[in-house]
Design an enzyme around this catalytic site. Structure first.
Site, mmCIF file in Angstrom:
data_model
loop_
_atom_site.group_PDB
_atom_site.id
_atom_site.type_symbol
_atom_site.label_atom_id
_atom_site.label_comp_id
_atom_site.label_asym_id
_atom_site.label_seq_id
_atom_site.Cartn_x
_atom_site.Cartn_y
_atom_site.Cartn_z
ATOM 1 N N GLU A 148 -2.701 -8.347 -23.422
ATOM 2 C CA GLU A 148 -1.992 -8.608 -24.625
ATOM 3 C C GLU A 148 -0.677 -7.772 -24.791
ATOM 4 O O GLU A 148 -0.702 -6.603 -24.687
ATOM 5 C CB GLU A 148 -2.813 -8.802 -25.775
ATOM 6 C CG GLU A 148 -4.103 -9.388 -25.695
ATOM 7 C CD GLU A 148 -4.991 -9.533 -26.851
ATOM 8 O OE1 GLU A 148 -4.776 -9.063 -27.959
ATOM 9 O OE2 GLU A 148 -6.181 -10.124 -26.958
ATOM 10 N N HIS B 13 -4.499 -13.717 -30.890
ATOM 11 C CA HIS B 13 -5.275 -12.767 -31.501
ATOM 12 C C HIS B 13 -5.200 -12.945 -32.749
ATOM 13 O O HIS B 13 -5.005 -11.749 -33.656
ATOM 14 C CB HIS B 13 -4.957 -11.385 -30.749
ATOM 15 C CG HIS B 13 -6.030 -10.505 -30.778
ATOM 16 N ND1 HIS B 13 -6.358 -9.332 -30.127
ATOM 17 C CD2 HIS B 13 -7.284 -10.663 -31.690
ATOM 18 C CE1 HIS B 13 -7.438 -8.722 -30.224
ATOM 19 N NE2 HIS B 13 -8.119 -9.624 -31.464
ATOM 20 N N ARG C 89 -13.088 -9.909 -26.544
ATOM 21 C CA ARG C 89 -11.914 -9.424 -25.842
ATOM 22 C C ARG C 89 -11.381 -9.844 -24.602
ATOM 23 O O ARG C 89 -12.296 -10.498 -23.789
ATOM 24 C CB ARG C 89 -12.344 -7.776 -25.582
ATOM 25 C CG ARG C 89 -12.249 -6.885 -27.063
ATOM 26 C CD ARG C 89 -10.792 -6.616 -27.321
ATOM 27 N NE ARG C 89 -10.890 -5.492 -28.548
ATOM 28 C CZ ARG C 89 -10.934 -5.841 -29.610
ATOM 29 N NH1 ARG C 89 -11.119 -7.076 -30.106
ATOM 30 N NH2 ARG C 89 -11.136 -4.883 -30.561
#
Length: 317
Positions: free
Chosen positions: A262, A280, A233
């Site tokens: 993000e 991602h 993360r």
């Protein structure tokens, strides 16, 4: 179960939406012109939530508006978007989607590592820009002779390690405790692991305990020939410290699939030539996302038909 109201907080794959539509009365919160007004009118009836990282924070404030809520089924193995402890206090089950995405994330990690060390995106741009006729592409660093450290030797971390064994590299790890059934070298702090390695891979859950686990001290210990790869993360890394380390040459390069905010990636990262940036993509294949979606559906249908779930998170198991 068709009369059971389920809230989908943000869009999911069409297969998930269609399946939940067949089994439940599905409310699509993102389609509501006024989400607050919708929750005020219908929140008292909602018994389940289908959630993902796009849904924003699912916490006590939302739980208080949904007094009949019984379960939150998360689309993803990471569930730092959900306050699972607050859910447990209210007797709300929380589930995630472990297992079905482990191999995909491990594959992506090895691809990102190789792309970072061998500078594959930079080489691709070199050819596309028509520069090859002028001179050969510069020689790249290598994976040969490196020691790879893994922060977080869980299910995905172990799959990453097994793939790395085929590359004939030394492997070490850091976790909260030493694992008795693992032969890899163990280090009791991230700094100690980084000091013993020249590749560092982060694959730990995002949580308060892992916030900025990789900071300036870890990057300093990794060193000038060090490669950092983050498939965990964005919160696991002190992003400004990472940018500074890349800019100054404190570490050699980084491969990143996740970020602090993000989908907003800092311009300072995008401007660097010694970092490979992915949007991602860890589990983002059609096959794996279909399996994750089916697990969301299975958790919800199992709960409302049998009062049990397939994959509860530890806080609510």
């Amino acid at each position: 179960m068709n009369d059971i109201p389920i809230l989908m907080a943000a869009p999911m794959p069409a297969t998930v939406i269609d399946a939940l539509d067949r089994h439940f009365t599905l409310h699509r919160l993102w389609e509501q012109p006024d989400a607050d007004a919708f929750l005020a009118r219908h929140g008292a009836a909602i018994r389940g939530i289908a959630a993902n990282a796009l849904a924003g924070r699912i916490d006590a404030g939302l739980f208080d508006r949904l007094p009949a809520l019984e379960i939150v089924a998360n689309f993803g193995v990471g569930y730092d978007n959900i306050d699972a402890r607050a859910a447990a206090e209210r007797g709300v089950m929380v589930t995630n989607t472990p297992g079905v995405l482990d191999a995909e994330v491990a594959d992506l990690t090895l691809g990102l590592l190789l792309a970072t060390i061998r500078r594959l995106p930079q080489a691709d741009r070199y050819v596309r820009d028509g520069r090859w006729p002028d001179a050969p592409f510069p020689l790249s660093p290598t994976l040969r002779g490196r020691t790879v450290g893994i922060i977080g030797l869980g299910a995905i971390g172990k799959q990453i390690a097994r793939r790395l064994e085929a590359f004939d590299v030394a492997i070490a790890y850091h976790g909260r405790t030493r694992q008795r059934d693992v032969d890899y070298a163990y280090y009791d702090t991230p700094v100690a692991l980084a000091g013993a390695c020249d590749v560092l891979i982060a694959i730990v859950p995002g949580s308060a305990s892992t916030q900025h686990l990789v900071g300036a001290a870890v990057l300093d210990a990794l060193g000038r020939d060090g490669i950092f790869v983050n498939v965990a993360r964005g919160s696991v890394v002190d992003e400004p410290a990472l940018i500074a380390a890349l800019q100054s040459g404190t570490i050699l390069a980084a491969g990143l699939d996740v970020y602090a905010d993000e989908p907003n990636v800092p311009e300072a990262l995008r401007a660097l030539d010694n970092v490979v940036l992915l949007p991602h993509l860890g589990s983002a294949s059609e096959h794996t996302r279909a399996a994750m979606g089916q697990l969301v559906v299975d958790n919800l249908t199992s709960w409302f038909s049998q009062r049990r779930v397939v994959t509860p998170v530890p806080e609510t198991a």
